[in-house]
Design an enzyme around this catalytic site. Structure first.
Site, PDB file in Angstrom:
ATOM      1  CG  ASP A 100      10.329  -6.389  -3.993  1.00  0.00           C
ATOM      2  OD1 ASP A 100      10.654  -5.315  -3.460  1.00  0.00           O
ATOM      3  OD2 ASP A 100       9.164  -6.685  -4.291  1.00  0.00           O
ATOM      4  CG  ASP A 142      10.544  -2.745   0.218  1.00  0.00           C
ATOM      5  OD1 ASP A 142       9.361  -2.926  -0.073  1.00  0.00           O
ATOM      6  OD2 ASP A 142      10.962  -2.663   1.396  1.00  0.00           O
ATOM      7  CD  GLU A 158       6.867   0.589  -1.078  1.00  0.00           C
ATOM      8  OE1 GLU A 158       5.745   0.270  -0.690  1.00  0.00           O
ATOM      9  OE2 GLU A 158       7.898   0.180  -0.523  1.00  0.00           O
ATOM     10  CG  HIS A 205       3.121  -6.946  -2.009  1.00  0.00           C
ATOM     11  ND1 HIS A 205       3.597  -6.071  -2.966  1.00  0.00           N
ATOM     12  CD2 HIS A 205       3.887  -6.727  -0.918  1.00  0.00           C
ATOM     13  CE1 HIS A 205       4.596  -5.367  -2.468  1.00  0.00           C
ATOM     14  NE2 HIS A 205       4.792  -5.759  -1.226  1.00  0.00           N
ATOM     15  CG  ASP A 206       2.531  -3.469   0.412  1.00  0.00           C
ATOM     16  OD1 ASP A 206       2.709  -4.535   1.021  1.00  0.00           O
ATOM     17  OD2 ASP A 206       3.462  -2.760  -0.009  1.00  0.00           O
TER      18      ASP A 206
HETATM   19  C1  GLC Z   1       7.174  -2.140   1.285  1.00  0.00           C
HETATM   20  C2  GLC Z   1       6.612  -3.462   0.838  1.00  0.00           C
HETATM   21  C3  GLC Z   1       5.868  -4.062   1.985  1.00  0.00           C
HETATM   22  C4  GLC Z   1       6.816  -4.269   3.131  1.00  0.00           C
HETATM   23  C5  GLC Z   1       7.555  -2.986   3.484  1.00  0.00           C
HETATM   24  C6  GLC Z   1       8.740  -3.264   4.348  1.00  0.00           C
HETATM   25  O1  GLC Z   1       6.191  -1.232   1.596  1.00  0.00           O
HETATM   26  O2  GLC Z   1       5.837  -3.299  -0.295  1.00  0.00           O
HETATM   27  O3  GLC Z   1       5.223  -5.262   1.639  1.00  0.00           O
HETATM   28  O4  GLC Z   1       6.100  -4.718   4.243  1.00  0.00           O
HETATM   29  O5  GLC Z   1       8.049  -2.324   2.354  1.00  0.00           O
HETATM   30  O6  GLC Z   1       9.747  -3.886   3.613  1.00  0.00           O
END
Ligand code: GLC
Ligand code: CA
Length: 565
Positions: A108, A209, A266, A339-340
């Site tokens: 990540d 991320d 993401e 994981h979200d």
């Molecule tokens: C992304 C991650 C998440 C995290 C956020 C802040 O959305 O997937 O788990 O809390 O970024 O880094």
């Protein structure tokens, strides 16, 4: 797969298009030293399991040094592995051990923000005139109020006051996650240097991320409130703002382009008509995650306690819209879980219909779409949501934020708990269920978070050698996609929606060089008759043992088939 192929788009052959990715949430995967927290040695001990499943890329959520306010998405040193997970030596060993099994590791990359315990931030706060202060976004308050009324993603203002000053720093996420100032060229160079350090170690690439938050609206102005807190969703001012292209282009040129690596971003907020810049052959990334159908149960502001109603036909429409738009310009990432997200079976299938059939149907439905499939740990054994009986049982920072907001909106504690339970990110973060021993084989001591009490029934050990398990079905899906005579069609083939006149059927055709496969998934809890209008050459996969294949086919509840036509 052979290197020359004459196909519909003249689509570029890339190793990451042919990959199947497995996501590990390291804290919850496997604990090797009995401290209740998963770690790198634990991951290494399970590489053979993953090899047997058939995946060839592992994405691991952050393992860098971190105070863990957001479980590692708050990094205090980008060059170190957190001691909870192991050492840099363990990490090097993981890359090496994975490579021996033809598995690539991707990490990540969290560069929208750092931790407030990062040395840069500590220096910035200590001396607001130091160069580090400009590594973050620090602004003057207005009449003792924050600079703007923007609401952070985890709830509350995006601004945090710096003690004994009238200045505030910006955090799109939690207050322990100050945003980095991408306008600062020196900071950007620091980031590129760090990325190249990791790529030089032999990483296969990165999952990136929250990257569409790196550019902020330069006017920093308040907007009309959109909640009873008087605040306005930060997305309006900080998500995919114009000018972001310059940063993303530079990021790619100075790092990823120099390696044959895979990047999956993401990237919420990218409209379909902007997609080509992100994912075309010379786009910023190899692929991005599309949230349209993962978040179809949420309202516009993404608030969990105001869930939206949806239908399978709407789900189908969103999936096909996404597939068609991505196909026009580039490549996509396929996923049901991460994981979200809560567990997909609980999101997409009514509780009374959760079964082997619905789990394997969901799997087939997304796995054969066009794009690189991602499996989230535990999905391959059909892990389910874990109900918490008390708000204190949660760990996830955003669950608390959502719970608070729900209470403020007037819900009572019981209802607020019920609603956050459905969507809490902790649903996906409970320990991986390896076997039916104490603590489900995850650890010998007390796990950092509750174990789902269904582990006696749902666990890897009972499924690995059982040909009729969810695990074996995933193994089969992976092998069909990766190593069968149909792989070319399933990877590089054209996709087109089918049978949309039937309710609650998600069906599509994949075609390459005049060969076609038809994938049909029945989301109905009843039998349904479907007229196929085509000859069936071969049934490649079926989650039931029987299939009536006359001109009119009878599909059983949650039946799923892959047919060669
Ligand atoms: C992304 C991650 C998440 C995290 C956020 C802040 O959305 O997937 O788990 O809390 O970024 O880094
Ligand atoms: Ca451990």
């Amino acid at each position: 797969m052979e290197q020359s192929k004459d196909n519909f788009l003249g689509e570029a052959i890339k190793w990451w298009k042919e990959a199947v990715v497995y996501q590990i949430y390291p804290k919850s995967f496997c604990d090797s030293n009995s401290d209740g927290i998963g770690d790198i040695k634990g991951i290494i001990s399970k590489l053979d399991y993953l090899k047997y499943l058939g995946i060839n890329v592992i994405w691991i959520s952050p393992m860098y040094k971190s105070p863990m306010a957001d479980n590692g998405y708050d990094i205090s040193d980008y060059y170190q592995i957190d001691e909870k997970f192991g050492t840099m030596e363990d990490m090097d060993n993981l890359i090496k051990q994975a490579k021996l099994r033809n598995i690539k590791i991707i990490m990540d990359l969290v560069v929208n923000h750092s931790s407030d315990e990062h040395i840069w931030f500590k220096k910035a706060i200590k001396d607001l005139n130091s160069k580090y202060a400009d590594y973050y976004i620090i602004k003057d308050g207005i009449n003792n109020n924050p600079p703007t009324n923007w609401r952070s993603i985890f709830g509350g203002s995006v601004w945090e006051k710096i003690e004994n000053t009238n200045k505030y720093y910006l955090h799109v996420f939690a207050k322990k996650q100050p945003d980095l100032n991408w306008e600062n060229a020196e900071l950007r160079e620091e980031i590129y240097k760090m990325i190249n350090f990791w790529l030089d170690k032999g990483l296969g690439g990165f999952r990136i991320d929250a990257i569409t938050y790196i550019k902020k609206d330069s006017e920093f102005k308040s907007l009309p409130a959109d909640g009873i807190d008087g605040l306005s969703n930060v997305d309006k001012s900080c998500l995919n703002q114009s000018g972001i292209e310059v940063f993303l282009k530079e990021l790619k040129t100075k790092t990823f382009d120099k390696y044959d690596c895979m990047t999956v971003a993401e990237a919420p907020g990218v409209p379909y008509n902007n997609l080509d810049k992100f994912i075309s052959d010379d786009g910023f990334f190899s692929m991005i995650f599309d949230f349209s159908y993962a978040d179809l149960d949420l309202n516009e502001n993404g608030e969990w306690y105001k869930q939206a109603d949806w239908t399978v036909n709407q789900l189908r429409e969103l999936i096909f819209k996404s597939q068609t738009e991505v196909q026009k310009v580039g490549w996509g990432a396929l996923y049901l879980e991460n994981h979200d997200q809560p567990r997909s079976i609980n999101k997409y299938v009514p509780e009374q219909d959760i079964s082997y059939y619905s789990k394997t149907m969901l799997a087939t439905m997304y796995f054969m779409l066009r794009g690189t499939p991602f499996i989230y740990q535990g999905q391959e054994i059909g892990m389910e949501n874990c109900i918490m009986d008390n708000i204190n049982e949660f760990d996830d920072i955003s669950t608390y934020g959502q719970y608070e907001m729900a209470l403020k909106e007037g819900l009572n504690q019981r209802d607020a708990l019920k609603l956050v339970n459905k969507r809490s990110r902790d649903n996906a973060r409970t320990p991986f269920q390896w076997n039916n021993d104490n603590n489900c084989g995850f650890t010998d001591s007390k796990p950092w978070i509750k174990i789902n009490n269904n582990y006696k029934v749902i666990n890897a050990k009972s499924q690995i050698d059982n040909p009729n398990s969810v695990f074996s079905f995933y193994k089969e899906l992976i092998s069909i996609r990766k190593n069968s005579i149909y792989s070319d069609i399933l990877i590089y083939g054209y996709i087109e929606p089918c049978l949309t006149e039937y309710d609650n059927i998600i069906a599509y055709k994949r075609t390459l060089n005049n060969k076609s496969l038809l994938i049909i998934n029945n989301f109905n809890s009843k039998n349904i008759s479907i007229k196929l209008e085509t000859d069936i050459k071969n049934i490649i996969l079926n989650n039931y043992t029987n299939f009536r294949n006359d001109t009119i086919c009878d599909f059983q509840p949650y039946q799923s088939v892959i047919i060669e036509i």
